[in-house]
Scaffold this motif. Structure first.
Motif, PDB file in Angstrom:
ATOM      1  N   LEU A 180      -3.235   2.809   5.473  1.00 49.97           N
ATOM      2  CA  LEU A 180      -1.910   3.396   5.580  1.00 49.97           C
ATOM      3  C   LEU A 180      -1.108   3.145   4.303  1.00 49.97           C
ATOM      4  O   LEU A 180      -0.385   4.030   3.836  1.00 49.97           O
ATOM      5  N   ALA A 181      -1.246   1.963   3.716  1.00 46.84           N
ATOM      6  CA  ALA A 181      -0.505   1.624   2.494  1.00 46.84           C
ATOM      7  C   ALA A 181      -0.790   2.594   1.366  1.00 46.84           C
ATOM      8  O   ALA A 181       0.102   2.935   0.582  1.00 46.84           O
ATOM      9  N   GLY A 182      -2.028   3.083   1.290  1.00 45.58           N
ATOM     10  CA  GLY A 182      -2.380   4.057   0.256  1.00 45.58           C
ATOM     11  C   GLY A 182      -1.646   5.376   0.423  1.00 45.58           C
ATOM     12  O   GLY A 182      -1.345   6.057  -0.560  1.00 45.58           O
TER      13      GLY A 182
ATOM     14  N   PRO B  99       2.144  -1.560   0.589  1.00 41.25           N
ATOM     15  CA  PRO B  99       2.004  -2.379   1.790  1.00 41.25           C
ATOM     16  C   PRO B  99       3.320  -2.625   2.532  1.00 41.25           C
ATOM     17  O   PRO B  99       3.318  -2.795   3.743  1.00 41.25           O
ATOM     18  N   VAL B 100       4.452  -2.637   1.829  1.00 41.41           N
ATOM     19  CA  VAL B 100       5.727  -2.845   2.514  1.00 41.41           C
ATOM     20  C   VAL B 100       6.037  -1.656   3.417  1.00 41.41           C
ATOM     21  O   VAL B 100       6.436  -1.826   4.573  1.00 41.41           O
TER      22      VAL B 100
ATOM     23  N   ALA C 227      -1.739  -8.783   4.350  1.00 39.72           N
ATOM     24  CA  ALA C 227      -3.048  -8.253   4.743  1.00 39.72           C
ATOM     25  C   ALA C 227      -3.268  -6.852   4.180  1.00 39.72           C
ATOM     26  O   ALA C 227      -4.337  -6.551   3.653  1.00 39.72           O
ATOM     27  N   ALA C 228      -2.253  -6.001   4.273  1.00 35.52           N
ATOM     28  CA  ALA C 228      -2.384  -4.638   3.738  1.00 35.52           C
ATOM     29  C   ALA C 228      -2.596  -4.661   2.232  1.00 35.52           C
ATOM     30  O   ALA C 228      -3.322  -3.840   1.683  1.00 35.52           O
TER      31      ALA C 228
END
Length: 149
Positions: A29-31, A36-37, A88-89
């Motif tokens: 999802l971060a991509g 990551p936030v 983690a992300a």
């Protein structure tokens, strides 16, 4: 026979499995959401919605009088979760899922030993012993083996 401890153990193992699934899910999802936030924000928004629905379905209402007497640290648990999800992300693409989760478990155990030893944050006091230290050392050894593997 009292099955409650076994049910608790099963629930925690399943929650640990969910944590392992959460890390790569949020990394992916971060991509797509620019980091990551933002992925953690989406993750917490979905989790908050799910918990709101569950609380409504269970008719769970907080005791507002009791909440006024809580110590300050009871209100910051979500911050710990945010740190966990963001890190983690961020770490999974760099370290892999197994190394990331193993390092997180090592960190959890180290802090857990300290909390237990001092009876901090209201938990029952359980002094550090050589056996408990050996268990943490084995997990840290596992981190090294997983990373080299």
């Amino acid at each position: 026979m009292n099955f409650a401890p076994y049910l608790a153990m099963l629930a925690v193992v399943l929650a640990g499995g969910a944590t392992a699934l959460q890390a790569p899910t949020n990394a992916k999802l971060a991509g797509a959401v620019a980091g990551p936030v933002n992925a953690a924000f989406v993750s917490f928004a979905v989790g908050t919605a799910a918990l709101g629905i569950l609380a409504a379905a269970l008719h769970a209402r907080p005791d507002m009088v009791a909440t006024r007497s809580l110590p300050w640290f009871t209100w910051v648990g979500g911050l710990y979760g945010a740190i966990f999800v963001v890190s983690a992300a961020w770490a999974v693409p760099k370290l892999g899922v197994a190394t990331t989760i193993t390092l997180m478990v090592a960190g959890q155990l180290i802090i857990s030993l300290a909390l237990d030893h001092f009876g901090a944050l209201g938990v029952p006091q359980n002094p550090i012993s050589l056996t408990r230290l050996a268990g943490v050392a084995l997990v840290i050894g596992g981190v090294i083996l997983v990373r080299r593997g």
